[in-house]
Scaffold this motif. Sequence first.
Motif, PDB file in Angstrom:
ATOM      1  N   GLY A  44       0.825  -1.193   0.000  1.00 26.34           N
ATOM      2  CA  GLY A  44       0.000   0.000   0.000  1.00 26.34           C
ATOM      3  C   GLY A  44       0.860   1.243   0.000  1.00 26.34           C
ATOM      4  N   ALA A  45       0.228   2.391   0.198  1.00 24.06           N
ATOM      5  CA  ALA A  45       0.989   3.637   0.252  1.00 24.06           C
ATOM      6  C   ALA A  45       1.996   3.596   1.387  1.00 24.06           C
ATOM      7  CB  ALA A  45       0.036   4.819   0.412  1.00 24.06           C
ATOM      8  N   VAL A  46       1.580   3.003   2.509  1.00 22.47           N
ATOM      9  CA  VAL A  46       2.466   2.792   3.658  1.00 22.47           C
ATOM     10  C   VAL A  46       2.256   1.361   4.130  1.00 22.47           C
ATOM     11  CG1 VAL A  46       3.077   3.502   5.990  1.00 22.47           C
ATOM     12  CG2 VAL A  46       2.324   5.217   4.330  1.00 22.47           C
ATOM     13  N   GLY A  47       3.306   0.556   4.160  1.00 18.40           N
ATOM     14  CA  GLY A  47       3.182  -0.816   4.614  1.00 18.40           C
ATOM     15  C   GLY A  47       2.434  -1.688   3.625  1.00 18.40           C
ATOM     16  N   VAL A  48       1.809  -2.757   4.166  1.00 19.13           N
ATOM     17  CA  VAL A  48       1.066  -3.696   3.329  1.00 19.13           C
ATOM     18  C   VAL A  48      -0.361  -3.806   3.848  1.00 19.13           C
ATOM     19  CG1 VAL A  48       3.100  -5.028   2.656  1.00 19.13           C
ATOM     20  CG2 VAL A  48       1.864  -5.632   4.749  1.00 19.13           C
ATOM     21  N   LEU A  49      -1.253  -4.279   2.977  1.00 20.61           N
ATOM     22  CA  LEU A  49      -2.662  -4.419   3.328  1.00 20.61           C
ATOM     23  C   LEU A  49      -3.105  -5.850   3.089  1.00 20.61           C
ATOM     24  CD1 LEU A  49      -4.138  -1.191   1.666  1.00 20.61           C
ATOM     25  CD2 LEU A  49      -3.431  -1.488   4.040  1.00 20.61           C
ATOM     26  N   CYS A  50      -4.099  -6.275   3.873  1.00 21.21           N
ATOM     27  CA  CYS A  50      -4.689  -7.589   3.672  1.00 21.21           C
ATOM     28  C   CYS A  50      -5.676  -7.515   2.505  1.00 21.21           C
ATOM     29  CB  CYS A  50      -5.394  -8.055   4.943  1.00 21.21           C
ATOM     30  SG  CYS A  50      -6.852  -7.074   5.379  1.00 21.21           S
ATOM     31  N   PRO A  51      -6.115  -8.645   1.960  1.00 21.81           N
ATOM     32  CA  PRO A  51      -7.024  -8.613   0.802  1.00 21.81           C
ATOM     33  C   PRO A  51      -8.313  -7.847   1.058  1.00 21.81           C
ATOM     34  CG  PRO A  51      -6.078 -10.797   1.055  1.00 21.81           C
ATOM     35  CD  PRO A  51      -5.656 -10.024   2.265  1.00 21.81           C
ATOM     36  N   GLU A  52      -8.923  -8.005   2.246  1.00 22.63           N
ATOM     37  CA  GLU A  52     -10.175  -7.313   2.528  1.00 22.63           C
ATOM     38  C   GLU A  52      -9.985  -5.799   2.572  1.00 22.63           C
ATOM     39  OE1 GLU A  52      -9.266 -10.053   3.907  1.00 22.63           O
ATOM     40  OE2 GLU A  52     -10.919 -11.459   3.566  1.00 22.63           O
ATOM     41  N   CYS A  53      -8.929  -5.354   3.229  1.00 23.70           N
ATOM     42  CA  CYS A  53      -8.686  -3.910   3.314  1.00 23.70           C
ATOM     43  C   CYS A  53      -8.343  -3.326   1.949  1.00 23.70           C
ATOM     44  CB  CYS A  53      -7.568  -3.629   4.314  1.00 23.70           C
ATOM     45  SG  CYS A  53      -8.025  -3.952   6.039  1.00 23.70           S
ATOM     46  N   MET A  54      -7.592  -4.074   1.146  1.00 24.01           N
ATOM     47  CA  MET A  54      -7.259  -3.587  -0.189  1.00 24.01           C
ATOM     48  C   MET A  54      -8.512  -3.493  -1.055  1.00 24.01           C
ATOM     49  SD  MET A  54      -5.293  -2.422  -2.460  1.00 24.01           S
ATOM     50  CE  MET A  54      -3.726  -2.520  -1.579  1.00 24.01           C
ATOM     51  N   ARG A  55      -9.402  -4.489  -0.948  1.00 24.91           N
ATOM     52  CA  ARG A  55     -10.641  -4.467  -1.711  1.00 24.91           C
ATOM     53  C   ARG A  55     -11.510  -3.279  -1.297  1.00 24.91           C
ATOM     54  NH1 ARG A  55     -11.143  -9.539  -1.910  1.00 24.91           N
ATOM     55  NH2 ARG A  55     -12.080  -9.783   0.145  1.00 24.91           N
ATOM     56  N   GLU A  56     -11.574  -3.030  -0.002  1.00 27.79           N
ATOM     57  CA  GLU A  56     -12.357  -1.895   0.489  1.00 27.79           C
ATOM     58  C   GLU A  56     -11.755  -0.567   0.037  1.00 27.79           C
ATOM     59  OE1 GLU A  56     -13.736   0.048   4.790  1.00 27.79           O
ATOM     60  OE2 GLU A  56     -12.752  -1.913   4.707  1.00 27.79           O
ATOM     61  N   GLN A  57     -10.430  -0.486   0.057  1.00 24.67           N
ATOM     62  CA  GLN A  57      -9.768   0.750  -0.366  1.00 24.67           C
ATOM     63  C   GLN A  57     -10.022   1.031  -1.840  1.00 24.67           C
ATOM     64  OE1 GLN A  57      -5.653   1.816   0.979  1.00 24.67           O
ATOM     65  NE2 GLN A  57      -5.140   1.556  -1.179  1.00 24.67           N
ATOM     66  N   ARG A  58      -9.960  -0.002  -2.667  1.00 23.27           N
ATOM     67  CA  ARG A  58     -10.203   0.190  -4.099  1.00 23.27           C
ATOM     68  C   ARG A  58     -11.654   0.567  -4.372  1.00 23.27           C
ATOM     69  NH1 ARG A  58      -6.782  -5.126  -6.177  1.00 23.27           N
ATOM     70  NH2 ARG A  58      -4.701  -4.138  -6.093  1.00 23.27           N
ATOM     71  N   ALA A  59     -12.579  -0.004  -3.595  1.00 24.76           N
ATOM     72  CA  ALA A  59     -13.995   0.312  -3.798  1.00 24.76           C
ATOM     73  C   ALA A  59     -14.304   1.756  -3.440  1.00 24.76           C
ATOM     74  CB  ALA A  59     -14.860  -0.635  -2.972  1.00 24.76           C
ATOM     75  N   ASN A  60     -13.591   2.290  -2.443  1.00 20.15           N
ATOM     76  CA  ASN A  60     -13.854   3.657  -1.990  1.00 20.15           C
ATOM     77  C   ASN A  60     -12.986   4.701  -2.678  1.00 20.15           C
ATOM     78  OD1 ASN A  60     -15.731   2.655  -0.145  1.00 20.15           O
ATOM     79  ND2 ASN A  60     -14.189   2.402   1.466  1.00 20.15           N
ATOM     80  N   ALA A  61     -12.038   4.238  -3.503  1.00 17.96           N
ATOM     81  CA  ALA A  61     -11.141   5.187  -4.165  1.00 17.96           C
ATOM     82  C   ALA A  61     -11.903   5.970  -5.225  1.00 17.96           C
ATOM     83  CB  ALA A  61      -9.971   4.443  -4.809  1.00 17.96           C
ATOM     84  N   PRO A  62     -11.603   7.252  -5.410  1.00 19.57           N
ATOM     85  CA  PRO A  62     -12.268   8.041  -6.455  1.00 19.57           C
ATOM     86  C   PRO A  62     -11.909   7.521  -7.838  1.00 19.57           C
ATOM     87  CG  PRO A  62     -10.420   9.261  -5.510  1.00 19.57           C
ATOM     88  CD  PRO A  62     -10.614   8.040  -4.657  1.00 19.57           C
ATOM     89  N   ARG A  63     -12.891   7.546  -8.730  1.00 20.92           N
ATOM     90  CA  ARG A  63     -12.673   7.095 -10.093  1.00 20.92           C
ATOM     91  C   ARG A  63     -11.834   8.116 -10.848  1.00 20.92           C
ATOM     92  NH1 ARG A  63     -13.750   1.786  -9.855  1.00 20.92           N
ATOM     93  NH2 ARG A  63     -15.748   1.402  -8.828  1.00 20.92           N
ATOM     94  N   VAL A  64     -10.698   7.687 -11.339  1.00 19.52           N
ATOM     95  CA  VAL A  64      -9.801   8.575 -12.075  1.00 19.52           C
ATOM     96  C   VAL A  64      -9.841   8.184 -13.547  1.00 19.52           C
ATOM     97  CG1 VAL A  64      -7.446   9.405 -12.337  1.00 19.52           C
ATOM     98  CG2 VAL A  64      -8.323   8.839 -10.062  1.00 19.52           C
ATOM     99  N   LYS A  65     -10.230   9.110 -14.390  1.00 20.71           N
ATOM    100  CA  LYS A  65     -10.296   8.839 -15.821  1.00 20.71           C
ATOM    101  C   LYS A  65      -8.895   8.867 -16.420  1.00 20.71           C
ATOM    102  CE  LYS A  65     -14.905  10.831 -16.440  1.00 20.71           C
ATOM    103  NZ  LYS A  65     -15.703  11.843 -17.159  1.00 20.71           N
ATOM    104  N   PRO A  66      -8.681   8.116 -17.496  1.00 21.74           N
ATOM    105  CA  PRO A  66      -7.382   8.180 -18.173  1.00 21.74           C
ATOM    106  C   PRO A  66      -7.047   9.609 -18.581  1.00 21.74           C
ATOM    107  CG  PRO A  66      -8.703   6.365 -19.020  1.00 21.74           C
ATOM    108  CD  PRO A  66      -9.595   7.159 -18.112  1.00 21.74           C
ATOM    109  N   GLN A  67      -5.764   9.907 -18.624  1.00 21.79           N
ATOM    110  CA  GLN A  67      -5.336  11.268 -18.906  1.00 21.79           C
ATOM    111  C   GLN A  67      -5.819  11.741 -20.268  1.00 21.79           C
ATOM    112  OE1 GLN A  67      -1.145  11.813 -18.505  1.00 21.79           O
ATOM    113  NE2 GLN A  67      -1.226  14.023 -18.726  1.00 21.79           N
ATOM    114  N   VAL A  68      -5.849  10.821 -21.245  1.00 21.08           N
ATOM    115  CA  VAL A  68      -6.304  11.220 -22.579  1.00 21.08           C
ATOM    116  C   VAL A  68      -7.759  11.659 -22.537  1.00 21.08           C
ATOM    117  CG1 VAL A  68      -6.747  10.401 -24.914  1.00 21.08           C
ATOM    118  CG2 VAL A  68      -4.643   9.735 -23.737  1.00 21.08           C
TER     119      VAL A  68
END
Length: 286
Positions: A44-68
């Motif tokens: 992760g950004a700091v340290g490591v994450l378990c599968p559940e926490c990583m899944r939750e983080q990705r679900a809550n992350a803002p949608r970033v469109k491709p630069q193009v």
Amino acid sequence: MPDPSVTYAPRNADNYCYRHPDRQSFVLCQRCGRTICPQCQTPGAVGVLCPECMREQRANAPRVKPQVVTRMNSLARSGGPIATYVLMGLLALGFLVGLVPGAPSRLAYIGPYATIEPWRIITGLFVYNGLTSILQLAFNGYMLYFFGGMIERQIGSIRYAALYLVGGLGAEAAVTLVQPGSSVLLGGTAAVFGLFGAFYMIQRHLGNQAVQILVIVALNVVIGLVVGTPWTAYVGAVLIGGLVGWIFMRLQNRSQRPQQIGATVAVAVVLLAIILLRSAQLAGLL
């Protein structure tokens, strides 16, 4: 069997992966603090994450469109010439495709083949004839950037793209009718000349002078006569581009939008009919 004479320390469940109890580990998830083995660790950004926490983080992350996509949306909101950049990109792609051995001959517009291989009607407006066309690509790109951007800001992206395609059809129809023996077109030069015709009509409608456009067209016609290139393609593109530009200017009110679309489509249909019928005649199908 354990040695009864040896005293073993009790097993500490906290030192084993919570998902794989048989795997010892001393690494904790940065968010939930549970022990995770190497297989369950995701950096992760700091340290490591378990599968559940990583899944939750990705679900809550803002949608970033491709630069193009972000850049294109920004251009569209700011009124930038997005269609001009798209056409320039397609011409660059057509140049790269033209470097593939045999591609130009299979994708060029050739009058007698237009009926049996209709994709040539479109691909001939974008694909170039290999590395020798680098100057042609540079000329077309510059003209699109300089003149195309101004036209697009005046008539809009959709009309501008339609103008490019219909101007290209005008070039193909003219060269197939008048110079069937030279009816081979590659690259976007002919379609770019359609923009010249439209630019001239738009400037005249606005009360401005556009003599430089006529000079460019005249020079290319003379060059075509000297070196034997299909100069009729340039003339046809300019005339059809001028006609479409006149339609756009004469029918520019919102209430006239259906007539504007209908007139433009009618011009395209007539040109396609000319191309296909003349092509069929040249191929001996009629």
